[in-house]
Enzyme design. Structure first.
Site, PDB file in Angstrom:
ATOM      1  N   LEU A 176      33.905  37.090  31.843  1.00 56.20           N
ATOM      2  CA  LEU A 176      34.117  36.835  33.266  1.00 56.20           C
ATOM      3  C   LEU A 176      34.859  37.974  33.948  1.00 56.20           C
ATOM      4  CD1 LEU A 176      35.347  33.599  34.982  1.00 56.20           C
ATOM      5  CD2 LEU A 176      36.788  35.636  35.163  1.00 56.20           C
ATOM      6  N   ASN A 222      36.796  38.867  37.653  1.00 55.93           N
ATOM      7  CA  ASN A 222      37.150  38.377  38.993  1.00 55.93           C
ATOM      8  C   ASN A 222      37.660  39.517  39.866  1.00 55.93           C
ATOM      9  OD1 ASN A 222      39.246  37.407  36.988  1.00 55.93           O
ATOM     10  ND2 ASN A 222      40.357  36.807  38.798  1.00 55.93           N
ATOM     11  N   ASP A 223      38.903  39.507  40.299  1.00 59.91           N
ATOM     12  CA  ASP A 223      39.329  40.433  41.357  1.00 59.91           C
ATOM     13  C   ASP A 223      39.136  41.923  41.042  1.00 59.91           C
ATOM     14  OD1 ASP A 223      40.409  37.953  41.833  1.00 59.91           O
ATOM     15  OD2 ASP A 223      42.486  38.606  41.745  1.00 59.91           O
ATOM     16  N   GLN A 278      39.707  42.419  37.025  1.00 65.13           N
ATOM     17  CA  GLN A 278      40.207  41.334  36.193  1.00 65.13           C
ATOM     18  C   GLN A 278      39.088  40.927  35.248  1.00 65.13           C
ATOM     19  OE1 GLN A 278      43.469  39.161  36.469  1.00 65.13           O
ATOM     20  NE2 GLN A 278      43.702  41.363  36.619  1.00 65.13           N
ATOM     21  N   TYR A 325      47.566  40.300  35.224  1.00 63.93           N
ATOM     22  CA  TYR A 325      46.931  39.813  36.433  1.00 63.93           C
ATOM     23  C   TYR A 325      46.782  40.925  37.478  1.00 63.93           C
ATOM     24  CZ  TYR A 325      46.514  34.806  35.345  1.00 63.93           C
ATOM     25  OH  TYR A 325      46.134  33.591  34.845  1.00 63.93           O
ATOM     26  N   SER A 326      46.287  40.564  38.646  1.00 63.66           N
ATOM     27  CA  SER A 326      45.859  41.563  39.634  1.00 63.66           C
ATOM     28  C   SER A 326      46.975  42.480  40.121  1.00 63.66           C
ATOM     29  CB  SER A 326      45.246  40.859  40.841  1.00 63.66           C
ATOM     30  OG  SER A 326      43.959  40.415  40.485  1.00 63.66           O
ATOM     31  N   ARG A 356      52.521  36.891  42.846  1.00 67.09           N
ATOM     32  CA  ARG A 356      51.678  37.822  42.079  1.00 67.09           C
ATOM     33  C   ARG A 356      50.839  38.744  42.964  1.00 67.09           C
ATOM     34  NH1 ARG A 356      49.784  32.614  40.734  1.00 67.09           N
ATOM     35  NH2 ARG A 356      47.996  31.981  41.980  1.00 67.09           N
ATOM     36  N   GLU A 386      46.999  34.565  47.906  1.00 64.34           N
ATOM     37  CA  GLU A 386      46.789  35.506  46.808  1.00 64.34           C
ATOM     38  C   GLU A 386      46.363  36.868  47.347  1.00 64.34           C
ATOM     39  OE1 GLU A 386      45.665  32.907  42.977  1.00 64.34           O
ATOM     40  OE2 GLU A 386      43.956  33.229  44.285  1.00 64.34           O
TER      41      GLU A 386
HETATM   42  C1  FRU Z   1      42.806  35.700  42.396  1.00 61.48           C
HETATM   43  C2  FRU Z   1      43.736  35.555  41.197  1.00 61.48           C
HETATM   44  C3  FRU Z   1      45.011  36.341  41.379  1.00 61.48           C
HETATM   45  C4  FRU Z   1      45.452  36.568  39.964  1.00 61.48           C
HETATM   46  C5  FRU Z   1      44.130  36.790  39.273  1.00 61.48           C
HETATM   47  C6  FRU Z   1      44.094  36.315  37.843  1.00 61.48           C
HETATM   48  O1  FRU Z   1      41.486  35.437  42.100  1.00 61.48           O
HETATM   49  O2  FRU Z   1      44.017  34.193  40.961  1.00 61.48           O
HETATM   50  O3  FRU Z   1      45.984  35.707  42.175  1.00 61.48           O
HETATM   51  O4  FRU Z   1      46.278  37.691  39.839  1.00 61.48           O
HETATM   52  O5  FRU Z   1      43.152  36.112  40.035  1.00 61.48           O
HETATM   53  O6  FRU Z   1      42.897  36.711  37.243  1.00 61.48           O
END
Ligand code: FRU
Length: 482
Positions: A40, A42-43, A59, A102-103, A161, A220
């Site tokens: 997966l 993500n960000d 991510q 994390y991000s 975060r 976020e």
């Molecule tokens: C946003 C988030 C961030 C976090 C990251 C974790 O999608 O939830 O706040 O740092 O993804 O993967």
């Protein structure tokens, strides 16, 4: 590098190797978007042009198509079009990040690339701790972790975060996505003279602040930058209720325009405006490149929005990043334009037509099973209605009498049609980037954007049908090569 880190990287690389065939055998694998090699994504994180080269991290959960202890995957590019997959940048190996790197973001300092990210820590009972951490690179490939530089300031829960760092004058600033102790979403501002010692200046925006009213329980991935004389704060708030055509996704991503007083830490701003009106867009991040352009990339996904139902999961991967967009502030409007470099992807021109009269009958354009194409359309101002259908999976419609533009797609969950809309006075230009399983539509020079994942039955796009009342001045379609 610690042994633990080496071990995690080895396991992740093994996972990539083991699943290569399955992942790459997916007919829905995209042709020209950045995706995870397995698992997966993500960000987008750490977006920067450093020593001429663009770096874009993401991510990444390599071991499953769900969320968990994230790694930072890494791509680099000379031209924003050809991307190279680099070795893993960060693995969650240390006590201060054991449940995920994390991000975060990247800056250049003394010739080095410096990353800031959130070290996510959870104990056996699920209690959270959060550390804003630093990692430094001299070569842009290997990163030396320096550990936490920011502990949780008073007044916030551990939902603190996604540090985004920038320089203003002689000082460094950081915005962090946060939840204050009253369980409402905020953006915190911090300041430093050396990137190591950080002082918390307070919350600059959030639910209940600056005349906003109730506005979510967590914000976020904030980003703050100057754009042609205004300050723009981007954030992804969680907990907004759907409101007419607005806030239709599970979580939103949007911006406020205003002015930040760097002395007092006060940010006066206007309304929250969604950046993208489609189905999949979240947690975007920007960077200022060496040409002075403000570039933005988003996650083509939304947390907890049927993430486990994406058809690509059968092939052991899920999600992608959007194309890079350039942001502009023109006549009091934020415009998002696909970066100019993307025109380099144009291969054969599949269609070129001018002065096309729209009618109810529908005009069919055969695009011959193309999997990846760009379409550019200029319309006469007077177009009253416009409808475009693609592969029986997507419809784009505009109705001047209602001033509404909509994107409809066949849901990948139920197979039923579902809609996202925005108000639009006139439709004069439409540019669409279609990939195997995605579409990004830019209207009127980037006034509105719709991003969505789409899963056509046959996986190739055979035909575009156009109908309506009005006239198309020019229509061109190019096959794209990523
Ligand atoms: C946003 C988030 C961030 C976090 C990251 C974790 O999608 O939830 O706040 O740092 O993804 O993967």
């Amino acid at each position: 590098m610690t042994e633990r880190e080496q071990e995690l990287i080895r396991l992740a690389e093994e996972e990539v190797e083991k699943n290569k065939e399955v992942v790459e055998g997916d007919p829905y694998r995209l042709r020209y978007h950045l995706m995870p090699p397995v698992g997966l994504l993500n960000d987008p994180n750490g977006f920067i042009q450093w020593n001429g080269t663009y770096h874009l991290f993401y991510q990444w959960m390599p071991f499953k198509t769900g969320h968990g202890a994230k790694f930072w995957g890494h791509y680099s590019s000379e031209d924003l079009m050809n991307w190279k997959h680099e070795p893993i940048a960060l693995a969650p190996s240390e006590w201060f990040e054991k449940n995920g790197c994390y991000s975060g973001s990247a800056v250049e300092h003394d010739g080095k690339m410096v990353l800031f990210y959130t070290g996510n820590v959870k104990d056996a009972d699920g209690n959270r701790e959060t550390y804003q951490c630093m990692a430094v690179s001299e070569d842009g490939v290997t990163f030396d972790k320096k550990g936490p530089v920011v502990e949780l300031p008073e007044g916030y829960t551990a939902h603190f975060r996604d540090p985004k760092v920038w320089k203003k004058g002689a000082d460094w600033y950081m915005v962090v996505g946060a939840q204050s102790e009253d369980l409402t979403g905020k953006v915190a501002l911090l300041k430093s003279s050396d990137l190591k010692e950080w002082q918390h200046l307070g919350a600059i925006a959030g639910s209940g602040m600056n005349g906003l009213g109730e506005f979510g329980y967590m914000w976020e991935c904030p980003d703050l930058f100057e754009l042609d004389g205004v300050d723009v704060l981007v954030a992804s708030p969680q907990g907004l209720e759907a409101d007419g055509m607005k806030y239709q996704n599970v979580y939103q991503a949007g911006y406020f325009v205003g002015e930040l007083d760097y002395e007092s830490g006060v940010f006066e701003h206007g309304d929250f405006i969604e950046l993208d009106r489609g189905f999949e867009f979240y947690a975007p991040q920007t960077t200022l490149d060496e040409q002075g352009r403000r570039l933005m990339v988003g996650w083509m996904g939304v947390p907890e929005q049927d993430e486990d139902k994406h058809p690509t999961i059968a092939h052991k991967w899920v999600h992608a990043l959007t194309l890079p967009r350039e942001l502009k502030w023109v006549d009091g409007k934020l415009l998002q334009v696909p970066v100019e470099e993307l025109t380099l992807m144009r291969k054969d021109q599949l269609v070129e037509q001018s002065d096309l009269q729209l009618s109810d009958d529908g005009l069919g354009l055969v695009i011959g099973g193309s999997k990846a194409f760009e379409m550019s359309l200029f319309l006469e101002k007077a177009v009253a209605t416009f409808e475009m259908a693609l592969s029986d999976t997507v419809q784009l419609t505009f109705d001047a009498s209602e001033s509404v533009f909509s994107l409809r797609r066949k849901s990948f969950v139920t197979g039923e049609w579902e809609t996202r809309s925005c108000s639009l006075q006139a439709l004069t230009e439409l540019r669409a980037y279609v990939d195997t399983s995605s579409i990004e539509v830019f209207l009127n020079g980037g006034e509105e954007v719709f991003t969505a994942r789409i899963f056509p039955d046959g996986t190739a796009h055979e035909r575009i049908t156009l109908s309506g009342v009005g006239k198309i001045g020019e229509l061109r379609v190019w096959e794209l090569e990523g």
